[in-house]
Design a protein around this motif. Sequence first.
Motif, PDB file in Angstrom:
ATOM      1  N   ASP A  16       1.093  -0.959  -0.526  1.00 32.61           N
ATOM      2  CA  ASP A  16       0.130  -0.037   0.221  1.00 32.61           C
ATOM      3  C   ASP A  16       0.797   1.032   0.178  1.00 32.61           C
ATOM      4  O   ASP A  16       2.202   1.354   0.365  1.00 32.61           O
ATOM      5  CB  ASP A  16      -0.819  -0.268   0.698  1.00 32.61           C
ATOM      6  N   GLU A  17       0.026   1.980  -0.435  1.00 30.43           N
ATOM      7  CA  GLU A  17       0.806   3.461  -0.264  1.00 30.43           C
ATOM      8  C   GLU A  17       1.026   3.851   1.218  1.00 30.43           C
ATOM      9  O   GLU A  17       0.398   3.596   1.629  1.00 30.43           O
ATOM     10  CB  GLU A  17       0.594   4.628  -1.230  1.00 30.43           C
ATOM     11  N   GLY A  18       2.526   4.337   1.620  1.00 29.75           N
ATOM     12  CA  GLY A  18       2.682   4.848   3.124  1.00 29.75           C
ATOM     13  C   GLY A  18       3.201   3.516   4.239  1.00 29.75           C
ATOM     14  O   GLY A  18       4.043   3.550   5.129  1.00 29.75           O
ATOM     15  N   SER A  19       3.336   2.438   3.088  1.00 29.65           N
ATOM     16  CA  SER A  19       3.541   1.519   3.565  1.00 29.65           C
ATOM     17  C   SER A  19       5.451   1.249   3.241  1.00 29.65           C
ATOM     18  O   SER A  19       5.636   1.999   2.517  1.00 29.65           O
ATOM     19  CB  SER A  19       3.510  -0.178   3.640  1.00 29.65           C
ATOM     20  N   VAL A  20       6.173   0.299   4.212  1.00 25.86           N
ATOM     21  CA  VAL A  20       7.181   0.330   3.600  1.00 25.86           C
ATOM     22  C   VAL A  20       7.776  -0.860   3.157  1.00 25.86           C
ATOM     23  O   VAL A  20       7.007  -2.471   2.763  1.00 25.86           O
ATOM     24  CB  VAL A  20       8.783  -0.145   5.377  1.00 25.86           C
ATOM     25  N   LEU A  21       9.126  -1.328   1.403  1.00 27.21           N
ATOM     26  CA  LEU A  21       8.504  -2.199   0.891  1.00 27.21           C
ATOM     27  C   LEU A  21      10.643  -2.155   1.277  1.00 27.21           C
ATOM     28  O   LEU A  21      11.164  -1.582   0.974  1.00 27.21           O
ATOM     29  CB  LEU A  21       8.669  -1.713  -0.471  1.00 27.21           C
ATOM     30  N   ASN A  22      10.541  -3.514   1.788  1.00 28.33           N
ATOM     31  CA  ASN A  22      11.682  -3.948   2.333  1.00 28.33           C
ATOM     32  C   ASN A  22      12.104  -5.227   0.902  1.00 28.33           C
ATOM     33  O   ASN A  22      10.540  -6.438   0.434  1.00 28.33           O
ATOM     34  CB  ASN A  22      11.869  -5.007   3.221  1.00 28.33           C
ATOM     35  N   THR A  23      13.790  -4.725   0.537  1.00 26.01           N
ATOM     36  CA  THR A  23      13.619  -5.731  -0.761  1.00 26.01           C
ATOM     37  C   THR A  23      15.624  -6.700   0.091  1.00 26.01           C
ATOM     38  O   THR A  23      16.124  -6.084   0.158  1.00 26.01           O
ATOM     39  CB  THR A  23      14.597  -4.995  -2.029  1.00 26.01           C
ATOM     40  N   THR A  24      15.108  -7.618  -0.042  1.00 25.52           N
ATOM     41  CA  THR A  24      16.163  -8.316  -0.076  1.00 25.52           C
ATOM     42  C   THR A  24      16.967  -9.229  -1.650  1.00 25.52           C
ATOM     43  O   THR A  24      16.202  -9.619  -2.358  1.00 25.52           O
ATOM     44  CB  THR A  24      16.249  -9.825   0.842  1.00 25.52           C
ATOM     45  N   ILE A  25      18.370  -8.618  -1.653  1.00 27.32           N
ATOM     46  CA  ILE A  25      19.114  -9.630  -2.690  1.00 27.32           C
ATOM     47  C   ILE A  25      19.520 -10.930  -2.396  1.00 27.32           C
ATOM     48  O   ILE A  25      20.020 -10.741  -1.046  1.00 27.32           O
ATOM     49  CB  ILE A  25      20.051  -8.224  -2.794  1.00 27.32           C
ATOM     50  N   SER A  26      18.709 -11.802  -2.918  1.00 29.02           N
ATOM     51  CA  SER A  26      19.662 -13.428  -1.938  1.00 29.02           C
ATOM     52  C   SER A  26      20.573 -13.566  -3.213  1.00 29.02           C
ATOM     53  O   SER A  26      20.596 -13.895  -4.620  1.00 29.02           O
ATOM     54  CB  SER A  26      18.504 -14.419  -1.850  1.00 29.02           C
ATOM     55  N   THR A  27      21.839 -14.017  -3.295  1.00 28.37           N
ATOM     56  CA  THR A  27      22.937 -14.977  -4.168  1.00 28.37           C
ATOM     57  C   THR A  27      23.538 -16.609  -4.015  1.00 28.37           C
ATOM     58  O   THR A  27      23.999 -16.802  -2.863  1.00 28.37           O
ATOM     59  CB  THR A  27      24.148 -14.398  -4.782  1.00 28.37           C
ATOM     60  N   THR A  28      23.504 -16.989  -4.748  1.00 24.56           N
ATOM     61  CA  THR A  28      23.658 -18.129  -4.152  1.00 24.56           C
ATOM     62  C   THR A  28      25.362 -18.382  -5.233  1.00 24.56           C
ATOM     63  O   THR A  28      25.630 -18.060  -7.138  1.00 24.56           O
ATOM     64  CB  THR A  28      23.602 -19.868  -4.796  1.00 24.56           C
ATOM     65  N   GLY A  29      26.952 -18.485  -4.915  1.00 22.45           N
ATOM     66  CA  GLY A  29      27.909 -18.618  -6.480  1.00 22.45           C
ATOM     67  C   GLY A  29      28.307 -17.549  -6.079  1.00 22.45           C
ATOM     68  O   GLY A  29      29.122 -17.377  -7.763  1.00 22.45           O
ATOM     69  N   VAL A  30      28.532 -16.371  -5.689  1.00 24.99           N
ATOM     70  CA  VAL A  30      28.528 -14.834  -5.526  1.00 24.99           C
ATOM     71  C   VAL A  30      29.547 -14.326  -3.965  1.00 24.99           C
ATOM     72  O   VAL A  30      28.958 -14.922  -3.571  1.00 24.99           O
ATOM     73  CB  VAL A  30      27.695 -13.783  -5.817  1.00 24.99           C
ATOM     74  N   ALA A  31      30.264 -13.965  -4.522  1.00 29.16           N
ATOM     75  CA  ALA A  31      31.581 -13.692  -3.071  1.00 29.16           C
ATOM     76  C   ALA A  31      31.255 -13.129  -2.384  1.00 29.16           C
ATOM     77  O   ALA A  31      30.693 -12.004  -3.056  1.00 29.16           O
ATOM     78  CB  ALA A  31      33.298 -13.638  -3.803  1.00 29.16           C
ATOM     79  N   GLU A  32      31.680 -13.031  -1.125  1.00 27.02           N
ATOM     80  CA  GLU A  32      31.396 -12.329  -0.063  1.00 27.02           C
ATOM     81  C   GLU A  32      32.107 -10.610  -0.028  1.00 27.02           C
ATOM     82  O   GLU A  32      32.719 -11.157  -1.260  1.00 27.02           O
ATOM     83  CB  GLU A  32      31.600 -13.196   1.391  1.00 27.02           C
ATOM     84  N   ASN A  33      31.288  -9.749   0.027  1.00 24.76           N
ATOM     85  CA  ASN A  33      31.788  -8.444  -0.531  1.00 24.76           C
ATOM     86  C   ASN A  33      31.886  -8.013  -1.559  1.00 24.76           C
ATOM     87  O   ASN A  33      32.352  -6.965  -2.339  1.00 24.76           O
ATOM     88  CB  ASN A  33      33.596  -8.408   0.060  1.00 24.76           C
ATOM     89  N   THR A  34      31.423  -8.162  -2.223  1.00 24.19           N
ATOM     90  CA  THR A  34      30.794  -8.328  -3.883  1.00 24.19           C
ATOM     91  C   THR A  34      29.658  -7.278  -4.023  1.00 24.19           C
ATOM     92  O   THR A  34      29.076  -7.312  -3.606  1.00 24.19           O
ATOM     93  CB  THR A  34      30.309  -9.337  -4.697  1.00 24.19           C
ATOM     94  N   THR A  35      29.979  -6.488  -4.544  1.00 20.31           N
ATOM     95  CA  THR A  35      29.022  -5.261  -5.030  1.00 20.31           C
ATOM     96  C   THR A  35      28.344  -4.869  -5.730  1.00 20.31           C
ATOM     97  O   THR A  35      28.647  -5.732  -7.141  1.00 20.31           O
ATOM     98  CB  THR A  35      29.755  -3.506  -5.030  1.00 20.31           C
ATOM     99  N   LEU A  36      26.943  -5.442  -5.631  1.00 18.72           N
ATOM    100  CA  LEU A  36      26.218  -5.823  -6.784  1.00 18.72           C
ATOM    101  C   LEU A  36      25.551  -3.930  -7.404  1.00 18.72           C
ATOM    102  O   LEU A  36      25.887  -3.269  -5.668  1.00 18.72           O
ATOM    103  CB  LEU A  36      25.056  -6.210  -6.344  1.00 18.72           C
ATOM    104  N   TYR A  37      24.493  -3.480  -7.883  1.00 16.19           N
ATOM    105  CA  TYR A  37      24.399  -2.175  -7.996  1.00 16.19           C
ATOM    106  C   TYR A  37      22.849  -2.914  -8.396  1.00 16.19           C
ATOM    107  O   TYR A  37      21.610  -4.003  -9.455  1.00 16.19           O
ATOM    108  CB  TYR A  37      24.692  -1.634  -9.180  1.00 16.19           C
ATOM    109  N   TRP A  38      22.003  -2.091  -7.866  1.00 16.29           N
ATOM    110  CA  TRP A  38      20.547  -2.130  -8.564  1.00 16.29           C
ATOM    111  C   TRP A  38      19.352  -1.000  -8.963  1.00 16.29           C
ATOM    112  O   TRP A  38      20.406   0.322  -8.933  1.00 16.29           O
ATOM    113  CB  TRP A  38      19.068  -2.890  -7.148  1.00 16.29           C
ATOM    114  N   SER A  39      18.829  -0.674  -9.167  1.00 17.59           N
ATOM    115  CA  SER A  39      17.491  -0.009  -9.769  1.00 17.59           C
ATOM    116  C   SER A  39      16.231  -0.010  -9.854  1.00 17.59           C
ATOM    117  O   SER A  39      15.910  -0.777 -10.248  1.00 17.59           O
ATOM    118  CB  SER A  39      18.013   1.224 -11.352  1.00 17.59           C
TER     119      SER A  39
END
Length: 127
Positions: A16-39
Motif C-alpha cells: 500500500d502507499e505509505g507502507s515500507v517495501l523491504n527488498t532482499t537480494i539473495s545470491t548463490t555462487g557470488v563472493a562475499e564483499n561483492t558489490t551489486l547495483y540496483w535500480s
Amino acid sequence: MSSPIYSIITSSSTPDEGSVLNTTISTTGVAENTTLYWSISGTGINSADFSSGDLLGSGVIDSNGEFSFSHTLANDLTTEGKEIPIISLYTTSDRTDSVANTSAMIAITDTSKSTNSQKITIEGTDS
C-alpha cells in the motif's frame, strides 16, 4: 564451476502507499564483499513515489550471500492508478549488465480515493 544465481525478494507483492517495501537480494555462487547495483523504474514510477529511498543504489554481499534495502512508499493522496515498480539488479556500476529483475511481480496499491463525483438534478412536474 556453476553460474551465479541472483534472487530479488520483496516483503510484499502489493504494498500500500505509505507502507515500507523491504527488498532482499539473495545470491548463490557470488563472493562475499561483492558489490551489486540496483535500480527501480517502471510504469508510473518516479522519485516522488517514495518518501524515503532512492531509485538507484548498491549493496555489498554479506557472508550469507545477501544484502537488503528499503523504500517507504509515498502516501501522496493522489489517485494515480496502477503503478508497477521494477527492481533490477546489475553487476556493473553503469548498470549495463542486468542479472535479475522483478518484471511485473509488484503492484503498488493506490490507497487514494478518487474525488470524482457527480451531482445529478432531476427536474420535472407533477401530472
